[in-house]
Motif scaffolding. Structure first.
Motif, PDB file in Angstrom:
ATOM      1  N   ALA A  78      60.879 -18.357 -34.558  1.00  0.00           N
ATOM      2  CA  ALA A  78      62.330 -18.520 -34.372  1.00  0.00           C
ATOM      3  C   ALA A  78      63.015 -18.327 -35.730  1.00  0.00           C
ATOM      4  CB  ALA A  78      62.624 -19.904 -33.797  1.00  0.00           C
ATOM      5  N   TYR A  79      63.970 -17.409 -35.794  1.00  0.00           N
ATOM      6  CA  TYR A  79      64.721 -17.104 -37.020  1.00  0.00           C
ATOM      7  C   TYR A  79      66.140 -17.615 -36.840  1.00  0.00           C
ATOM      8  CZ  TYR A  79      60.840 -14.039 -38.285  1.00  0.00           C
ATOM      9  OH  TYR A  79      59.612 -13.538 -38.604  1.00  0.00           O
ATOM     10  N   MET A  80      66.665 -18.296 -37.881  1.00  0.00           N
ATOM     11  CA  MET A  80      68.031 -18.829 -37.855  1.00  0.00           C
ATOM     12  C   MET A  80      68.710 -18.550 -39.189  1.00  0.00           C
ATOM     13  SD  MET A  80      67.498 -22.530 -36.031  1.00  0.00           S
ATOM     14  CE  MET A  80      69.256 -22.810 -36.086  1.00  0.00           C
ATOM     15  N   SER A  81      69.971 -18.279 -39.076  1.00  0.00           N
ATOM     16  CA  SER A  81      70.761 -18.012 -40.300  1.00  0.00           C
ATOM     17  C   SER A  81      71.189 -19.331 -40.925  1.00  0.00           C
ATOM     18  CB  SER A  81      71.993 -17.163 -39.939  1.00  0.00           C
ATOM     19  OG  SER A  81      72.813 -17.008 -41.078  1.00  0.00           O
ATOM     20  N   ILE A  82      71.044 -19.455 -42.250  1.00  0.00           N
ATOM     21  CA  ILE A  82      71.437 -20.654 -43.002  1.00  0.00           C
ATOM     22  C   ILE A  82      72.710 -20.323 -43.772  1.00  0.00           C
ATOM     23  CG2 ILE A  82      70.753 -22.354 -44.729  1.00  0.00           C
ATOM     24  CD1 ILE A  82      69.141 -22.453 -42.181  1.00  0.00           C
ATOM     25  N   LYS A  83      73.741 -21.183 -43.587  1.00  0.00           N
ATOM     26  CA  LYS A  83      75.035 -20.942 -44.238  1.00  0.00           C
ATOM     27  C   LYS A  83      75.343 -22.070 -45.210  1.00  0.00           C
ATOM     28  CE  LYS A  83      76.807 -18.378 -40.265  1.00  0.00           C
ATOM     29  NZ  LYS A  83      77.849 -18.263 -39.240  1.00  0.00           N
ATOM     30  N   GLY A  84      76.139 -21.755 -46.203  1.00  0.00           N
ATOM     31  CA  GLY A  84      76.513 -22.727 -47.219  1.00  0.00           C
ATOM     32  C   GLY A  84      77.796 -23.438 -46.857  1.00  0.00           C
ATOM     33  N   HIS A  85      78.390 -24.112 -47.853  1.00  0.00           N
ATOM     34  CA  HIS A  85      79.612 -24.889 -47.608  1.00  0.00           C
ATOM     35  C   HIS A  85      80.779 -23.991 -47.260  1.00  0.00           C
ATOM     36  CE1 HIS A  85      77.725 -28.620 -48.861  1.00  0.00           C
ATOM     37  NE2 HIS A  85      77.296 -28.025 -50.003  1.00  0.00           N
ATOM     38  N   ASP A  86      80.752 -22.769 -47.768  1.00  0.00           N
ATOM     39  CA  ASP A  86      81.851 -21.848 -47.483  1.00  0.00           C
ATOM     40  C   ASP A  86      81.585 -20.996 -46.252  1.00  0.00           C
ATOM     41  OD1 ASP A  86      79.744 -20.491 -48.483  1.00  0.00           O
ATOM     42  OD2 ASP A  86      80.851 -19.451 -50.076  1.00  0.00           O
ATOM     43  N   SER A  87      80.565 -21.425 -45.428  1.00  0.00           N
ATOM     44  CA  SER A  87      80.206 -20.737 -44.176  1.00  0.00           C
ATOM     45  C   SER A  87      79.687 -19.333 -44.398  1.00  0.00           C
ATOM     46  CB  SER A  87      81.414 -20.692 -43.210  1.00  0.00           C
ATOM     47  OG  SER A  87      81.831 -21.992 -42.870  1.00  0.00           O
ATOM     48  N   LYS A  88      79.272 -19.046 -45.598  1.00  0.00           N
ATOM     49  CA  LYS A  88      78.663 -17.749 -45.860  1.00  0.00           C
ATOM     50  C   LYS A  88      77.151 -17.879 -45.807  1.00  0.00           C
ATOM     51  CE  LYS A  88      82.369 -15.859 -48.758  1.00  0.00           C
ATOM     52  NZ  LYS A  88      82.700 -15.264 -50.089  1.00  0.00           N
ATOM     53  N   PRO A  89      76.476 -16.860 -45.243  1.00  0.00           N
ATOM     54  CA  PRO A  89      75.007 -16.927 -45.173  1.00  0.00           C
ATOM     55  C   PRO A  89      74.378 -16.991 -46.545  1.00  0.00           C
ATOM     56  CG  PRO A  89      75.890 -15.157 -43.787  1.00  0.00           C
ATOM     57  CD  PRO A  89      77.028 -15.605 -44.619  1.00  0.00           C
ATOM     58  N   ILE A  90      73.362 -17.865 -46.678  1.00  0.00           N
ATOM     59  CA  ILE A  90      72.637 -17.959 -47.943  1.00  0.00           C
ATOM     60  C   ILE A  90      71.162 -17.586 -47.749  1.00  0.00           C
ATOM     61  CG2 ILE A  90      74.200 -19.711 -48.869  1.00  0.00           C
ATOM     62  CD1 ILE A  90      72.088 -21.807 -48.145  1.00  0.00           C
ATOM     63  N   GLY A  91      70.748 -17.433 -46.490  1.00  0.00           N
ATOM     64  CA  GLY A  91      69.361 -17.058 -46.231  1.00  0.00           C
ATOM     65  C   GLY A  91      69.021 -17.212 -44.756  1.00  0.00           C
ATOM     66  N   VAL A  92      67.706 -16.987 -44.491  1.00  0.00           N
ATOM     67  CA  VAL A  92      67.213 -17.063 -43.107  1.00  0.00           C
ATOM     68  C   VAL A  92      65.952 -17.937 -43.089  1.00  0.00           C
ATOM     69  CG1 VAL A  92      66.342 -15.780 -41.129  1.00  0.00           C
ATOM     70  CG2 VAL A  92      68.140 -14.788 -42.560  1.00  0.00           C
ATOM     71  N   ILE A  93      65.912 -18.840 -42.129  1.00  0.00           N
ATOM     72  CA  ILE A  93      64.729 -19.698 -41.952  1.00  0.00           C
ATOM     73  C   ILE A  93      63.930 -19.163 -40.771  1.00  0.00           C
ATOM     74  CG2 ILE A  93      63.964 -21.937 -41.088  1.00  0.00           C
ATOM     75  CD1 ILE A  93      65.914 -23.285 -42.841  1.00  0.00           C
ATOM     76  N   GLY A  94      62.616 -19.045 -40.977  1.00  0.00           N
ATOM     77  CA  GLY A  94      61.711 -18.632 -39.906  1.00  0.00           C
ATOM     78  C   GLY A  94      60.689 -19.740 -39.596  1.00  0.00           C
ATOM     79  N   ILE A  95      60.607 -20.089 -38.377  1.00  0.00           N
ATOM     80  CA  ILE A  95      59.685 -21.178 -37.956  1.00  0.00           C
ATOM     81  C   ILE A  95      58.704 -20.593 -36.935  1.00  0.00           C
ATOM     82  CG2 ILE A  95      59.485 -23.450 -36.889  1.00  0.00           C
ATOM     83  CD1 ILE A  95      62.361 -23.992 -37.760  1.00  0.00           C
ATOM     84  N   PRO A  96      57.454 -20.339 -37.343  1.00  0.00           N
ATOM     85  CA  PRO A  96      56.464 -19.832 -36.384  1.00  0.00           C
ATOM     86  C   PRO A  96      55.881 -20.987 -35.528  1.00  0.00           C
ATOM     87  CG  PRO A  96      55.492 -19.972 -38.551  1.00  0.00           C
ATOM     88  CD  PRO A  96      56.931 -20.366 -38.734  1.00  0.00           C
TER      89      PRO A  96
END
Length: 382
Positions: A78-96
């Motif tokens: 499962a891949y999810m987008s990680i956003k910062g305080h300004d709602s901008k993406p800072i990376g992607v988390i992958g959970i196998p």
């Protein structure tokens, strides 16, 4: 957000959820992972799945679920987008993670198979136990069935013993009650057969007895009218003897008539009569017999009683005859006949005593059984 803080949060989350977590930068390169050895040995790529990169980073999707594999090992990530305080993406988390449905199905199959196996063994064990239990329970029933088959009126049937108070015990008790009733029925049937035989025989005897009685009585009555004796004592003796003979013929005639009426003794007729002349007449029958010494001891002048006079006469005569027959032939029979009254109870007592051999001890309890006799030519009717 500092790198140290992010790394600490990811490690805490992986420890709490017991999952592997990978963090990818926006250029798709692996930045942090809770399983670094997998990537150090080159088992998996250090870059994000291209499709996940396309959908989350390029297409701006928030999440994606993709199927991946490591050799023959298949799993999902499962891949999810990680956003910062300004709602901008800072990376992607992958959970196998592994899909739990096949494993769950397999586990359910194993459980069902185990349950079926247990039930099969239990069914087999219960089948064996039921076989032995049915044998134990049906054994007394089979025993009763065998006894019922062997039950016969011609022989003594065996009782069944059962010490328990259960249903089988009730069945055994009912069977034993049936045997008791059967034995009683056998005795009653035997007595009925004997009585029927006696009745038939009695009818024949009555017919044979009645034939000579009438001419005998007529002859005696004619003799009474024609005989002339000058000696008063001789005349009195002849008259007394003829009267006794006439009375005895009447008694025999009545017995014969009673035999003819369904071969049973006549019904007693209650009347008031004096025992003294009745006993005296019975004694007079044997007064002239030199082989017999009959002594009549009558203390009373009269003894009035209620009963059947003819029955009483037969009883006394029968007892005298039995007393004479009990004396051996080489001895002279001595019969003592007594009549006296018991003033306290207002009853008359008759005693007949002989000098015979008496009744043996072993048959004294049987003398009152119907049709029992020790005489060769006796019938036991007395």
């Amino acid at each position: 957000m500092s790198r140290a803080f992010l790394e600490q949060e990811i490690n805490d989350l992986a420890r709490d959820t017991k999952l592997d977590i990978n963090f990818y930068s926006l250029d798709g390169k692996l930045d942090l992972t809770t399983r670094p050895l997998v990537y150090e040995y080159g088992l998996l790529s250090n870059f994000i799945n291209p499709e996940a990169y396309h959908r989350i980073i390029e297409e701006k999707e928030n999440e994606a679920l993709l199927s991946e594999s490591l050799g023959s090992l298949h799993y999902k990530t499962a891949y999810m987008s990680i956003k910062g305080h300004d709602s901008k993406p800072i990376g992607v988390i992958g959970i196998p993670f592994f899909d739990a449905k096949p494993t769950l199905d397999r586990q359910v199959t194993d459980v069902v198979a185990s349950i079926l196996s247990v039930f099969a063994w239990l069914f087999l064990i219960l089948l064996i136990l039921s076989y032995f239990a049915s044998n134990i329970l049906t054994h007394p029933l089979r025993l009763v069935a065998q006894k019922l088959k062997k039950t016969n009126l011609d022989k003594l049937n065996e009782r069944l013993e059962w010490n328990s108070d259960d249903e089988i015990g009730i069945l055994m008790r009912e069977y034993n009650k049936m045997l008791k009733k059967l034995e009683e029925s056998k005795v009653a049937l035997s007595m009925s057969e004997k009585q029927t035989a006696w009745r038939e025989m009695a009818k024949q005897v009555a017919h044979e007895i009645k034939n000579p009685l009438t001419p005998m009585k007529l002859s005696i009555q004619q003799l009474q009218r024609t005989i002339v004796v000058d000696n008063p004592k001789t005349k009195e003796r002849i008259a007394r003897a003829l009267n006794s003979l006439t009375e005895q013929i009447d008694n025999i005639s009545e017995i014969a008539n009673s035999f003819s009426e369904f071969a049973k003794m006549p019904v007693p007729r209650n009347e008031v009569f004096d025992l003294v002349p009745l006993i005296q007449k019975s004694a007079d029958l044997y007064a002239e017999d030199e082989r017999i010494s009959l002594n009549a001891y009558i203390k009373e002048k009269e003894a009035w009683v209620v009963g059947d006079r003819q029955f009483m006469s037969r009883v006394i005569t029968n007892l005298i005859i039995n007393g004479i027959q009990s004396v051996p032939k080489e001895k002279r029979a001595i019969i003592n006949l007594r009549l006296y009254r018991n003033e306290d109870d207002n009853i008359a007592i008759i005693e007949i005593q002989d000098n015979g051999s008496g009744i043996p001890e072993n048959i004294r309890q049987r003398v009152f059984i119907p049709n029992f006799t020790t005489k060769v030519g006796g019938s036991g009717l007395g």
